[in-house]
Design an enzyme around this catalytic site. Sequence first.
Site, short mmCIF file in Angstrom:
data_model
loop_
_atom_site.label_atom_id
_atom_site.label_comp_id
_atom_site.label_asym_id
_atom_site.label_seq_id
_atom_site.Cartn_x
_atom_site.Cartn_y
_atom_site.Cartn_z
N HIS A 1 -12.05 1.25 -18.46
CA HIS A 1 -13.34 1.36 -19.15
C HIS A 1 -14.47 1.78 -18.23
O HIS A 1 -15.64 1.69 -18.61
CB HIS A 1 -13.70 0.04 -19.86
CG HIS A 1 -12.56 -0.55 -20.62
ND1 HIS A 1 -12.01 0.07 -21.73
CD2 HIS A 1 -11.81 -1.66 -20.41
CE1 HIS A 1 -11.00 -0.67 -22.18
NE2 HIS A 1 -10.85 -1.71 -21.40
N GLU B 1 -23.34 5.75 -27.88
CA GLU B 1 -21.93 5.98 -27.55
C GLU B 1 -21.05 5.85 -28.78
O GLU B 1 -21.24 4.94 -29.60
CB GLU B 1 -21.48 5.01 -26.45
CG GLU B 1 -22.32 5.14 -25.18
CD GLU B 1 -21.71 4.41 -24.00
OE1 GLU B 1 -20.76 3.62 -24.20
OE2 GLU B 1 -22.17 4.62 -22.88
N GLU C 1 -21.98 1.55 -29.18
CA GLU C 1 -23.14 0.81 -28.71
C GLU C 1 -24.21 1.81 -28.30
O GLU C 1 -23.97 3.02 -28.20
CB GLU C 1 -22.77 -0.07 -27.51
CG GLU C 1 -22.26 0.71 -26.31
CD GLU C 1 -21.80 -0.20 -25.19
OE1 GLU C 1 -21.98 -1.41 -25.30
OE2 GLU C 1 -21.27 0.32 -24.19
N ASN D 1 -26.72 2.25 -25.08
CA ASN D 1 -27.12 1.80 -23.75
C ASN D 1 -28.59 2.16 -23.57
O ASN D 1 -28.92 3.33 -23.35
CB ASN D 1 -26.27 2.47 -22.66
CG ASN D 1 -24.91 1.81 -22.54
OD1 ASN D 1 -24.78 0.60 -22.60
ND2 ASN D 1 -23.88 2.63 -22.39
N GLU E 1 -24.38 8.95 -15.58
CA GLU E 1 -23.99 10.34 -15.78
C GLU E 1 -25.12 11.22 -16.32
O GLU E 1 -24.87 12.34 -16.79
CB GLU E 1 -22.78 10.42 -16.72
CG GLU E 1 -22.99 9.84 -18.10
CD GLU E 1 -22.69 8.34 -18.19
OE1 GLU E 1 -22.48 7.87 -19.30
OE2 GLU E 1 -22.66 7.67 -17.13
N ARG F 1 -17.67 10.66 -9.95
CA ARG F 1 -18.20 9.52 -9.21
C ARG F 1 -17.29 9.26 -8.00
O ARG F 1 -16.11 8.94 -8.17
CB ARG F 1 -18.24 8.27 -10.08
CG ARG F 1 -19.02 8.43 -11.37
CD ARG F 1 -19.09 7.12 -12.13
NE ARG F 1 -19.71 7.30 -13.44
CZ ARG F 1 -20.10 6.27 -14.21
NH1 ARG F 1 -19.92 5.02 -13.79
NH2 ARG F 1 -20.64 6.50 -15.38
N ASP G 1 18.49 7.87 29.05
CA ASP G 1 18.73 6.82 30.04
C ASP G 1 17.87 7.00 31.29
O ASP G 1 17.49 6.01 31.92
CB ASP G 1 20.21 6.79 30.43
CG ASP G 1 20.61 5.42 30.99
OD1 ASP G 1 19.76 4.52 31.01
OD2 ASP G 1 21.78 5.27 31.40
N ASP H 1 30.58 -2.17 24.11
CA ASP H 1 30.26 -3.57 23.82
C ASP H 1 29.88 -4.24 25.13
O ASP H 1 30.54 -4.04 26.16
CB ASP H 1 31.45 -4.31 23.20
CG ASP H 1 31.10 -5.76 22.90
OD1 ASP H 1 30.32 -6.00 21.97
OD2 ASP H 1 31.58 -6.64 23.65
N LYS I 1 31.34 3.42 31.85
CA LYS I 1 29.90 3.18 31.83
C LYS I 1 29.56 2.19 32.93
O LYS I 1 29.71 0.99 32.79
CB LYS I 1 29.47 2.65 30.46
CG LYS I 1 27.99 2.39 30.31
CD LYS I 1 27.65 2.02 28.88
CE LYS I 1 26.22 1.51 28.74
NZ LYS I 1 25.22 2.49 29.21
N HIS J 1 29.80 7.82 33.90
CA HIS J 1 28.35 7.53 33.90
C HIS J 1 28.06 6.47 34.95
O HIS J 1 28.77 5.46 35.05
CB HIS J 1 27.94 7.01 32.52
CG HIS J 1 26.52 6.50 32.45
ND1 HIS J 1 25.47 7.31 32.11
CD2 HIS J 1 26.00 5.26 32.66
CE1 HIS J 1 24.35 6.59 32.10
NE2 HIS J 1 24.65 5.34 32.44
N HIS K 1 24.61 4.80 37.72
CA HIS K 1 23.21 4.77 38.14
C HIS K 1 23.18 4.89 39.66
O HIS K 1 24.11 4.47 40.36
CB HIS K 1 22.53 3.48 37.69
CG HIS K 1 22.30 3.42 36.21
ND1 HIS K 1 21.08 3.57 35.62
CD2 HIS K 1 23.18 3.22 35.19
CE1 HIS K 1 21.19 3.47 34.30
NE2 HIS K 1 22.47 3.26 34.01
N THR L 1 22.92 -4.18 27.87
CA THR L 1 22.27 -4.71 26.67
C THR L 1 23.28 -4.95 25.55
O THR L 1 24.07 -4.06 25.25
CB THR L 1 21.20 -3.71 26.17
OG1 THR L 1 20.32 -3.39 27.25
CG2 THR L 1 20.40 -4.29 25.04
#
Length: 1277
Positions: A320, A360, A373, A375, A381, A426, A654, A763, A827, A857, A859, A991
């Site tokens: 409304h 209205e 009604e 107003n 507006e 608006r 990595d 794992d 690994k 692999h 390090h 990990t």
Amino acid sequence: MRLTIALLGVSSLGSNAFIPTIPLRALRTASSRAFDNPLRTYVSADTDEKILTEAKELLDVIPAAVAAVIEPPTSGSSSLANLCPFKKVMAANRGEIAVRIDRAATELNLKTASIYAYEDRNSAHRWDSDESYLLPVSGTPVGAYLNITNIIHIATENHIDAIHPGYGFLSESAEFAQACADAGITFVGPSVENLITFGDKTKARELAIKSGVSVVPGTTAPLTTTEEAEAFVEKYGFPVIIKAAKGGGGKGMRVVEKKEDLIPLFKAASSEALASFGDGGCFVERYVKNAKHVEVQVIGDGKGNVVHLWERDCSVQRRHQKIVEIAPACHHPMEVRKAVLEDALRITKACNYKNAGTVEFLVDDQGRHYFMEVNPRVQVEHTVTEQVTGVDIVQSTFLIAGGASLEDIGLVQENIIPRGVAMQCRITTEDPARDFAPDTGMLDVCRHSVGPGIRVDGYSYPGMVVQPYFDSLLVKYTAHHKTWDGAIRRMRRALRENHIRGVKTNIPFLLNVMDHPDFIKGSFDLNFIQNNPDLLKNLPGTLSAQELDTQGTLGQKYDNIEGYLKYIANLAVNGHPKSLGADPALVHTIDNRDVPAPKSSDIAKILEKRKTVNGDALSAPHWRNILRTQGAEALAKAVRDHQNVLVTDTTWRDAHQSLLATRMRTADLLKAADATNTAFNGTSDVFSLEMWGGATFDVSMNFLRECPWKRLEELREAAPDMLFQMLLRGANGVGYTVYPDNVVYEFCKQAYKSGNDVFRVFDSLNYIDNMELGIKAAAASGGFVEAAICYTGDVTSTDPNNKYDLKYYLDYATKLVDLGTHALAIKDMAGLLTPRAATLLVSELRAAFPDVPIHLHTHDTAGMGVAAMFAGAEAGADIVDGAIDSMSGLSSQPCLGAIVSALGEKSNLDLDALQVLNDYWESVRHQYNPFEVQALNAAIGSNVYKHEIPGGQYTNLLFQSKQLGLSGRFAEVKKAYALANKLLGDIPKVTPSSKVVGDLAQFIVGLKISEDELVANAATLPLPNSVVEYFQGALGPPPGGFPEPFRTNVLKGRPLEDGRACFEGRPGSELPDYDFKEAEKNLKEAFGDARISFKEVLSHAMYPKVFKEYLAHEKQYGSIENLPTHLFLRPMAVGEESLLHLGPGKDYYIRLAAIDGLDKDLGTRTVTLEVNGEKWFIRTPDNVTPLESESGGGGSLKRREKKDPTVKGSIGTPMPGQIVAVNVQEGDEVEEGQTLFKLSAMKMETEIKAPVAGKVTRVLVAQNDSVEGDDLLAEIA
């Protein structure tokens, strides 16, 4: 000679052309049927003579009564300003309408005054007034504007002649109008009698019936009880509409479709009406479905004369509340328009109406109209009517109030003819993505659209703070054009062109309305928005991060600059969180520039030169093509048949995990992608790029605020020819815990689909049952499975107690091959594999499994990496890992260039091409200097053979030790790490098992506890959770079993949730399948359908807390992945300027102009940024500056918790506002749907109901507390 004509749309464009736009019939008659036919446009020739001829022809066909309008004023005639007797007038209102009133009064040469509540002290409606007066406090900020006594007192004290009420507030108050009269002040509005009549909708209805105006069946008096409402619906049935007896603007209005909703909706409407208008009375009437809203603008002079200024169509409404208003109502048949115009005049003339008002009507789908009604005020507006009629309605209200007649001010009915079409939108501070919840906050920037045919009525400005106390209207755009289509195009342009940021607005929604086919056709009614839910799609905040980069909304350019600026401002105020791990002292040393990408063309030239010498053999075979077209077994055979040694480059994963705590951003990887693809696709000896999985998944969301799936897919697109390799933690997926089996299967399936090719499955304890799940899940995806043996200890040791001997590894490898792995990987996480060990282990594996590729692999922690890789290759390894030179060494992988050099003729990888990549990574690594652990150089070395800390854990462990206050004690940590490993059973460390060892090591150092004390007191010590879970078997059993008595002591008093002491067998096998459909449903409910794809469901399944925090960050700052690294990492200094390049033609020069002092009330600082010269004001929470408490002690600002959108019992605020009622206490049992809180926001009350039934465990707010959006109010268990 120049000609100026302004009549019925005839307007001068200069001496060479004019374009008159006149309704065709208006040229023949001045009747009200002017809009029966389409508009006709006349365009002149280029000569003044032709202009005069055309003008004469037009004037000849215009009726004399109309032509009289353009007669020039006679000498000595009075201007309109002379008709207004007032000297000083007051706008008894705020915001946009107060500005409009002041402008109208100023043009009439009147002195102006305004009023303001304290909360409005910075409102722009004060700026243009000659005077402004503070209203006394009157309960609430809105209440200040409703206190008649205070307003009249201010007016009389300051010699105000007239008061204009605007709209809303006291504009329809007969009491206010009477108080003005009693004080000798003119009320600029209808008479007291008019206000009494039309302020009471029952009286208005009676007048309509008496005047012969059709009405909808309804109550004859306001209702105050639900019993009266029930009695009405018993007689007339449903649906009905409840309407506040006083006021308007959609407040106190509810549509009721069914009986069970009548009482709660009546109470809600009554409560809202009481809050808005001071009267909770409502009346009830039949609800006309599929109706259109047509209203007529009238002006009466109180002397028996009333004219209409034609009609408006206001059918586009939500709850409304009008959204789009159009003048005239050109989509309605003329007979309907004529009927409503006649009825509007009939009812207003019947009461001798004075001043401006709006009558209205509802018009049903058969063209029948019903009075709703009147107003009795100026409407929001009114602008559209002003634009098409040329009548200044607000000025007219002053003139009528001053005693002028309609004739005096030139308002003669037959002369009022609409020209063209006007449309008003608006602009409100409401979030369409959250059911139009009002939004508050500072306008970071505010630049309105201007230009031909655009009118702007507003009061907003950059830095303005939108508060929750008042209406959400920010500005009104009115577009005027000679045609309907032109008005839409003009409005669309205005909505796109504006620049309003800092709060959510309804602009994207309005753009969707402008583009809707039904709206364009003029086919809409009051249900238009309700019947078109697609209008709420493609809005900012509902699009996924991926879609935001490419789609945006219909027209509006949302390039995420606002989010970037908020991020930059936050970084300037607060710096990085400690958890990011950046050294604050080094962050400011980052170069204020972007590192340019390596040039693929340079690499192509190098390779072309080599190709002339070596032929086509350099670029064959294409490993990824083999996998994707022939399958994993074909790839394994091709690798075994290959004569040279293959390499895998770990730079993209990595290497930066080991050196930079996995903090490398996707943007920097992407810049290298094309050049890397060119370099490595130009040789047959590069197997893959390790670039995803493992820690990168967690860190992407948690610290880099990136989507890991997007990283994978973007890199795949940028490097289409390379095999991508990821790290899969077996049954742990890419997480740190166990998951249901179907989660791992679905994850692998999606990873392969998104672009990963090779799954290195491991794992952390070499537990074969966990590996079986990982291998089978990876294989089911279609990917190449590389089962990894986690290497620890020393395979060459002759110690009889060495459990990691050659037999251990061969037995484990046999099990892996039996499970169907396509390749074996060794690994070596800590760099323990010596050349002698590599030779022994690889040669034995090669002998045992001649057809299985072997991938090595390690390090380079002890500096033995290159030698170990070379030895392994000599012993029969097919593939070895290395990293680009500038990202190698230390705890990273060995130097790729050195490996290639050592291999000699067994590798055709070009060192010159590698150097181009190396130069880039060398520069990039400087950008990440704050993540380099400065103690790393001193910490690593051959003692790794004693403590066995994995390379990937080194930087994290150093950083964590510093955070725990163990700086300078890393030598102790390393010794404790060896002890922890022993206490846990001498396990493989990767990990997540390495985290268990690291946590226990730091616990030992922190408590300075001995081995014996730890074992003896394990049952009562506050051991890290990871240690307890390890002994409960959450990771599976370690090689050789759990050590005793440590395990027994740890488990004392620490059972699993189901009461068992520990897991038996593989933990994940006991978990039920993950319900993906339910998870997806819940996530979409929490974050929106468009934001959640299956990939997001997988991310949530792996990391639920991290994922939600990532989306919360995205919600606040947007997708920041495209922000250059120097802006992401380095806080800007005041006065500094940076260039942000977001694509072709999108360069933003950003200057940090200022950082204001701390606002102790809000705990914020306003950061001023200049973007291409335009100032942005960004209010930024200060999370680092302590605030003094009220008692004088130290402390910090209390910030409210935010609700968890994925937990149904987590109750948050739907919008910013004030808690006006708390109906629940901790411990209460509540039912689903029970009202727990009432929230007042922008003159609208919202009931916050229990989403689930249960017990209230926490209540975090009290009555009158102010809250922000998503603040946590309560929790229900």
